[in-house]
Design a protein around this motif. Sequence first.
Motif, mmCIF file in Angstrom:
data_model
loop_
_atom_site.group_PDB
_atom_site.id
_atom_site.type_symbol
_atom_site.label_atom_id
_atom_site.label_comp_id
_atom_site.label_asym_id
_atom_site.label_seq_id
_atom_site.Cartn_x
_atom_site.Cartn_y
_atom_site.Cartn_z
ATOM 1 N N THR A 240 0.828 -1.208 0.000
ATOM 2 C CA THR A 240 0.000 0.000 0.000
ATOM 3 C C THR A 240 0.858 1.253 0.000
ATOM 4 N N SER A 241 1.929 1.259 0.766
ATOM 5 C CA SER A 241 2.820 2.419 0.794
ATOM 6 C C SER A 241 3.434 2.678 -0.575
ATOM 7 N N THR A 242 3.821 1.629 -1.257
ATOM 8 C CA THR A 242 4.389 1.781 -2.596
ATOM 9 C C THR A 242 3.365 2.382 -3.549
ATOM 10 N N ALA A 243 2.140 1.874 -3.510
ATOM 11 C CA ALA A 243 1.098 2.407 -4.383
ATOM 12 C C ALA A 243 0.804 3.865 -4.059
ATOM 13 N N VAL A 244 0.770 4.218 -2.784
ATOM 14 C CA VAL A 244 0.503 5.599 -2.386
ATOM 15 C C VAL A 244 1.607 6.527 -2.872
ATOM 16 N N ILE A 245 2.852 6.107 -2.719
ATOM 17 C CA ILE A 245 3.967 6.947 -3.156
ATOM 18 C C ILE A 245 3.951 7.142 -4.667
ATOM 19 N N LEU A 246 3.645 6.083 -5.406
ATOM 20 C CA LEU A 246 3.558 6.212 -6.863
ATOM 21 C C LEU A 246 2.441 7.175 -7.266
ATOM 22 N N LEU A 247 1.295 7.062 -6.635
ATOM 23 C CA LEU A 247 0.191 7.966 -6.937
ATOM 24 C C LEU A 247 0.540 9.405 -6.580
ATOM 25 N N LEU A 248 1.244 9.595 -5.480
ATOM 26 C CA LEU A 248 1.630 10.943 -5.069
ATOM 27 C C LEU A 248 2.639 11.557 -6.038
ATOM 28 N N LEU A 249 3.576 10.744 -6.515
ATOM 29 C CA LEU A 249 4.548 11.248 -7.480
ATOM 30 C C LEU A 249 3.871 11.667 -8.785
ATOM 31 N N ILE A 250 2.967 10.842 -9.274
ATOM 32 C CA ILE A 250 2.257 11.179 -10.507
ATOM 33 C C ILE A 250 1.412 12.438 -10.306
ATOM 34 N N ALA A 251 0.734 12.526 -9.167
ATOM 35 C CA ALA A 251 -0.089 13.702 -8.892
ATOM 36 C C ALA A 251 0.764 14.957 -8.762
ATOM 37 N N ALA A 252 1.973 14.834 -8.211
ATOM 38 C CA ALA A 252 2.852 15.998 -8.099
ATOM 39 C C ALA A 252 3.300 16.477 -9.475
ATOM 40 N N TYR A 253 3.595 15.538 -10.382
ATOM 41 C CA TYR A 253 3.945 15.927 -11.742
ATOM 42 C C TYR A 253 2.786 16.656 -12.418
ATOM 43 N N GLN A 254 1.559 16.258 -12.103
ATOM 44 C CA GLN A 254 0.387 16.805 -12.768
ATOM 45 C C GLN A 254 -0.223 17.982 -12.019
ATOM 46 N N ALA A 255 0.480 18.535 -11.050
ATOM 47 C CA ALA A 255 -0.047 19.663 -10.280
ATOM 48 C C ALA A 255 -0.299 20.853 -11.210
ATOM 49 N N PHE A 256 -1.476 21.403 -11.117
ATOM 50 C CA PHE A 256 -1.832 22.542 -11.966
ATOM 51 C C PHE A 256 -2.755 23.527 -11.263
ATOM 52 N N ASP A 257 -3.892 23.052 -10.762
ATOM 53 C CA ASP A 257 -4.952 23.940 -10.292
ATOM 54 C C ASP A 257 -4.478 24.880 -9.196
ATOM 55 N N GLU A 258 -3.843 24.331 -8.146
ATOM 56 C CA GLU A 258 -3.462 25.180 -7.027
ATOM 57 C C GLU A 258 -2.369 26.171 -7.406
ATOM 58 N N PHE A 259 -1.392 25.724 -8.227
ATOM 59 C CA PHE A 259 -0.344 26.631 -8.672
ATOM 60 C C PHE A 259 -0.925 27.746 -9.535
ATOM 61 N N PHE A 260 -1.777 27.385 -10.460
ATOM 62 C CA PHE A 260 -2.327 28.363 -11.397
ATOM 63 C C PHE A 260 -3.202 29.384 -10.678
ATOM 64 N N ASN A 261 -3.986 28.945 -9.709
ATOM 65 C CA ASN A 261 -4.899 29.858 -9.024
ATOM 66 C C ASN A 261 -4.244 30.600 -7.869
ATOM 67 N N LEU A 262 -3.231 30.025 -7.252
ATOM 68 C CA LEU A 262 -2.566 30.694 -6.146
ATOM 69 C C LEU A 262 -1.517 31.693 -6.616
ATOM 70 N N LEU A 263 -0.741 31.314 -7.614
ATOM 71 C CA LEU A 263 0.363 32.159 -8.053
ATOM 72 C C LEU A 263 0.017 33.019 -9.261
#
Length: 321
Positions: A240-263
């Motif tokens: 489960t930890s491995t799956a969570v870390i992989l999902l978090l890494l992919i989500a970090a690469y795809q970060a858009f909404d918060e950066f675009f609206n905050l900055l």
Amino acid sequence: MSTTTKLDLASPASAQASSAKPRRGLRGSPTVNFWLFTGPFLIGLAIFVYAPILWSLWLSFFEARFTVTPDKFVGFDNYTYMLTNDDFVGSLGTFTVFAAFIVPTTWALSLGLALLVNRMRFMRAFFRSVFFLPTAVSYVAAALIWKMSIFSGVRFGLMNTVLGWFGIENIAWLIDPNPPWYWLVIVTARLWLQSGFYMILFIAALQNIPDELYEAAAIDGAKPGWQTFRYITLPQLRATSTAVILLLLIAAYQAFDEFFNLLSKTTWGRPPLVELYYKALGESQDYGAGSAGALILTVLICAVTLLQGKIMGFGRGDESK
């Protein structure tokens, strides 16, 4: 026995045999049922996912400024341009910093919440729902709340109000990149939004750990608390930890909404997707370079995911390896 009696006795058997025959026609065909259920999904997947990917791959080899039907073939020039572009390479560095913050903190927070909720004897469902509810909030709405209410740069913002109680001057959280206070805003927003989802994954994994393991550890003299967590709980949560870390890494690469609206339109603190957005849909509208950057990012995500999965042993059947 008469012939009539024999026919009467045989008629129920013949009726059962006839009813056991498989139904014919469209409703009784497994192939037709399969395509009826999956056909619309596959059509939508082909139109809205695979077709844009192929079109983006085709555009990346052409000079496509202000048009999506170019005719000038440039080969790998767009890829060379993006790999030598300081803004795009800097955005990859921004991702590295963002991932270094968000991946371990989300993993630790979600695991900690799962351990606390799983140990509760009462109101477990209530707290599980409370921590999970933020995952239903839009990233755009959360970013606006963080920007305009909690981390507003004026003295009426919640954080500046709290700091004012201790005699600390107002902080321009999202304006001044030195020091980079905006990381605190972005990281806390994403922690609030996604920790509850991964908490549910960890709770499900915790409930699958056999109680006999803890009983055997207690018999062997293991102390409840850190020793039990280190030698029993944590190894059982490896998959489960491995799956969570992989999902978090992919989500970090795809970060858009918060950066675009905050900055907003600041030139610093842009992740790859925000940089590609301004490259393709900004003033230059360079779809060829934007498509090349998107494919570079896709290959990078796949490479990091496969490497991380290989290192952590994702997919192994034996948990003891």
